[in-house]
Design an enzyme around this catalytic site. Structure first.
Site, PDB file in Angstrom:
ATOM      1  N   SER A 124      60.337  34.530  87.349  1.00  0.00           N
ATOM      2  CA  SER A 124      61.228  33.869  86.412  1.00  0.00           C
ATOM      3  C   SER A 124      62.256  34.866  85.935  1.00  0.00           C
ATOM      4  O   SER A 124      61.934  36.019  85.660  1.00  0.00           O
ATOM      5  CB  SER A 124      60.441  33.327  85.211  1.00  0.00           C
ATOM      6  OG  SER A 124      61.305  32.696  84.283  1.00  0.00           O
ATOM      7  N   GLY A 125      63.513  34.430  85.872  1.00  0.00           N
ATOM      8  CA  GLY A 125      64.572  35.322  85.426  1.00  0.00           C
ATOM      9  C   GLY A 125      65.909  34.767  85.854  1.00  0.00           C
ATOM     10  O   GLY A 125      65.986  33.854  86.671  1.00  0.00           O
TER      11      GLY A 125
ATOM     12  N   LYS B  44      62.332  25.973  93.309  1.00  0.00           N
ATOM     13  CA  LYS B  44      63.220  26.736  92.436  1.00  0.00           C
ATOM     14  C   LYS B  44      63.772  25.765  91.410  1.00  0.00           C
ATOM     15  O   LYS B  44      64.469  24.811  91.746  1.00  0.00           O
ATOM     16  CB  LYS B  44      64.361  27.366  93.250  1.00  0.00           C
ATOM     17  CG  LYS B  44      65.289  28.235  92.417  1.00  0.00           C
ATOM     18  CD  LYS B  44      66.285  28.963  93.310  1.00  0.00           C
ATOM     19  CE  LYS B  44      67.166  29.910  92.513  1.00  0.00           C
ATOM     20  NZ  LYS B  44      68.103  30.671  93.396  1.00  0.00           N
TER      21      LYS B  44
ATOM     22  N   LEU C 172      55.784  32.114  90.568  1.00  0.00           N
ATOM     23  CA  LEU C 172      55.999  33.328  91.340  1.00  0.00           C
ATOM     24  C   LEU C 172      56.905  34.309  90.612  1.00  0.00           C
ATOM     25  O   LEU C 172      56.698  35.513  90.680  1.00  0.00           O
ATOM     26  CB  LEU C 172      56.596  32.977  92.714  1.00  0.00           C
ATOM     27  CG  LEU C 172      55.761  32.035  93.582  1.00  0.00           C
ATOM     28  CD1 LEU C 172      56.497  31.731  94.880  1.00  0.00           C
ATOM     29  CD2 LEU C 172      54.389  32.640  93.872  1.00  0.00           C
TER      30      LEU C 172
ATOM     31  N   ASP D 216      74.291  38.714  98.791  1.00  0.00           N
ATOM     32  CA  ASP D 216      73.165  39.289  98.049  1.00  0.00           C
ATOM     33  C   ASP D 216      72.061  39.768  98.994  1.00  0.00           C
ATOM     34  O   ASP D 216      70.870  39.648  98.689  1.00  0.00           O
ATOM     35  CB  ASP D 216      72.613  38.252  97.065  1.00  0.00           C
ATOM     36  CG  ASP D 216      71.854  38.890  95.902  1.00  0.00           C
ATOM     37  OD1 ASP D 216      71.977  40.119  95.716  1.00  0.00           O
ATOM     38  OD2 ASP D 216      71.152  38.163  95.183  1.00  0.00           O
TER      39      ASP D 216
ATOM     40  N   MET E  86      68.675  32.481  86.102  1.00  0.00           N
ATOM     41  CA  MET E  86      68.904  31.087  85.723  1.00  0.00           C
ATOM     42  C   MET E  86      67.743  30.175  86.072  1.00  0.00           C
ATOM     43  O   MET E  86      67.743  29.001  85.697  1.00  0.00           O
ATOM     44  CB  MET E  86      70.148  30.562  86.452  1.00  0.00           C
ATOM     45  CG  MET E  86      70.019  30.584  87.968  1.00  0.00           C
ATOM     46  SD  MET E  86      71.339  29.709  88.836  1.00  0.00           S
ATOM     47  CE  MET E  86      70.575  28.100  89.058  1.00  0.00           C
TER      48      MET E  86
END
Length: 359
Positions: free
Chosen positions: A39-40, A63, A37, A170, A42
């Site tokens: 990626s980025g 995850k 879905l 966040d 960590m």
């Protein structure tokens, strides 16, 4: 000044430097990874299937720490802290965590799969379909879900009754997901603060989260509390109901200066006919001094409910469901076709795995 986020869905493009792309579907412990879905940061996030020997099937989200970072103790601690925080939570407006562990020396979290879209995607799709953007009743339905989820998170106590002091840190359009059936979920507790033992406090010159949704006290480097999440919810509400970004300075520093030093625009200056009662709610959530904001998400939730009653705004979960299905009809059809297409591959993988066990 650095921006730090543990989100694997933070908009960074997938990185394959030094690694050949994985062939999917692929077995990963008791899960079958179906598609990547995002990626980025960590981690990388996969849509996966959990299938038991008794015919039980469930789509989940995995995850997983990026292979290049899987030996970094601080990142492993962050992922496990996220799992500990999320595992304490069980609420209709908060994503659920099912499992955490290690497969082939790779740490992961298994979470609820929310078949839907994040608010950022909804705002963009709605703007393309209609110059008016998201209908007011649906924007209010979403923010009610956000406030209900935040109220639960902020009030959460441990088994001994001690407040856990959870702050999401966040809240942003990317981290609020609306399912095609109208459910509103807060996701990604990767940088949440709690009394469960933070692995990484804020450090000098490091800001945790997405700049454009940070409260002024966060930007100033002060220790934050739950009212920072309320400010972020106010930014999300502003953007859903005006169709415009509130803080977008072109550079990170200019964005931070807008938050900390500039006067904020009135929603009515951007969208003519903006409801006065709603503008009052937005502006209070966006007060620069946290003492002047809503002091709890529950209080903000009550103010929105009062507005809905007074103005007779037709907020309806069923209405939100119908609108989401209509807005993303083509994407829903493509998703269903793609999912059916991998079923045979999953069966082949399962058969090979079973044969291997009986050799």
């Amino acid at each position: 000044m650095q921006e730090r986020t543990a989100s694997a869905a933070g908009g960074a493009p997938p990185s394959t430097a030094g690694n050949a792309p994985e062939l999917l579907p692929k077995q990963f412990g008791k899960y079958t990874l179906l598609s990547k879905l995002s990626s980025g940061g960590m981690a990388e996030i996969f849509l996966a299937l959990h299938r038991s020997s008794f015919g039980f099937e469930k789509l989940v989200v995995i995850k997983r720490i990026l292979p290049s970072m899987n030996q970094d103790p601080s990142l492993i601690d962050m992922l496990l802290h996220e799992a500990r925080v999320a595992a304490t939570l069980s609420h209709p407006n908060v994503v659920q965590t099912f499992d955490a562990g290690q497969v082939d020396r790779t740490y992961f979290i298994a979470m609820e799969h929310i078949h839907g879209e994040d608010v950022g995607s909804i705002v963009r799709e709605a703007a393309e379909r209609d110059p008016g953007g998201i209908p007011l009743e649906h924007a209010l339905s979403v923010i009610l879900g956000v406030c209900a989820g935040l109220a639960y998170i902020h009030d959460k106590r441990g088994l001994d009754g001690t407040p856990l002091g959870i702050v999401h840190r966040d809240i942003s359009p990317r981290n609020v997901v609306v399912s095609y059936t109208g459910d509103v979920k807060i996701v990604d507790f990767g940088i949440a603060r709690s009394g469960l033992g933070d692995v990484e406090e804020q450090k000098e010159n490091v800001l945790m989260g997405k700049f454009a949704y940070m409260a002024p006290e966060h930007v100033a480097g002060d220790r934050i509390d739950h009212r920072a999440d309320i400010f972020a919810a106010g930014v999300v509400l502003f953007e859903m109901t005006t169709g415009k970004r509130l803080f977008k300075g072109g550079t990170q520093m200019r964005t931070l200066l807008q938050i900390h030093g500039s006067e904020y625009p009135l929603p009515s200056s951007i969208k003519p006919g903006y409801p006065k009662g709603l503008e009052k709610i937005v502006l209070r959530a966006l007060e620069k001094r946290r003492e002047d904001r809503y002091q709890s998400a529950r209080e903000m939730h009550a103010a929105i409910e009062e507005l809905i009653r007074d103005e007779r705004i037709p907020v309806s979960p069923m209405g939100l469901t119908a609108w989401m299905e209509s807005l993303f009809r083509d994407k829903l059809a493509r998703h269903k076709e793609a999912l059916l297409g991998v079923r045979q591959l999953i069966d082949v993988i399962a058969a090979r795995s079973s044969a291997g066990r009986w050799r």
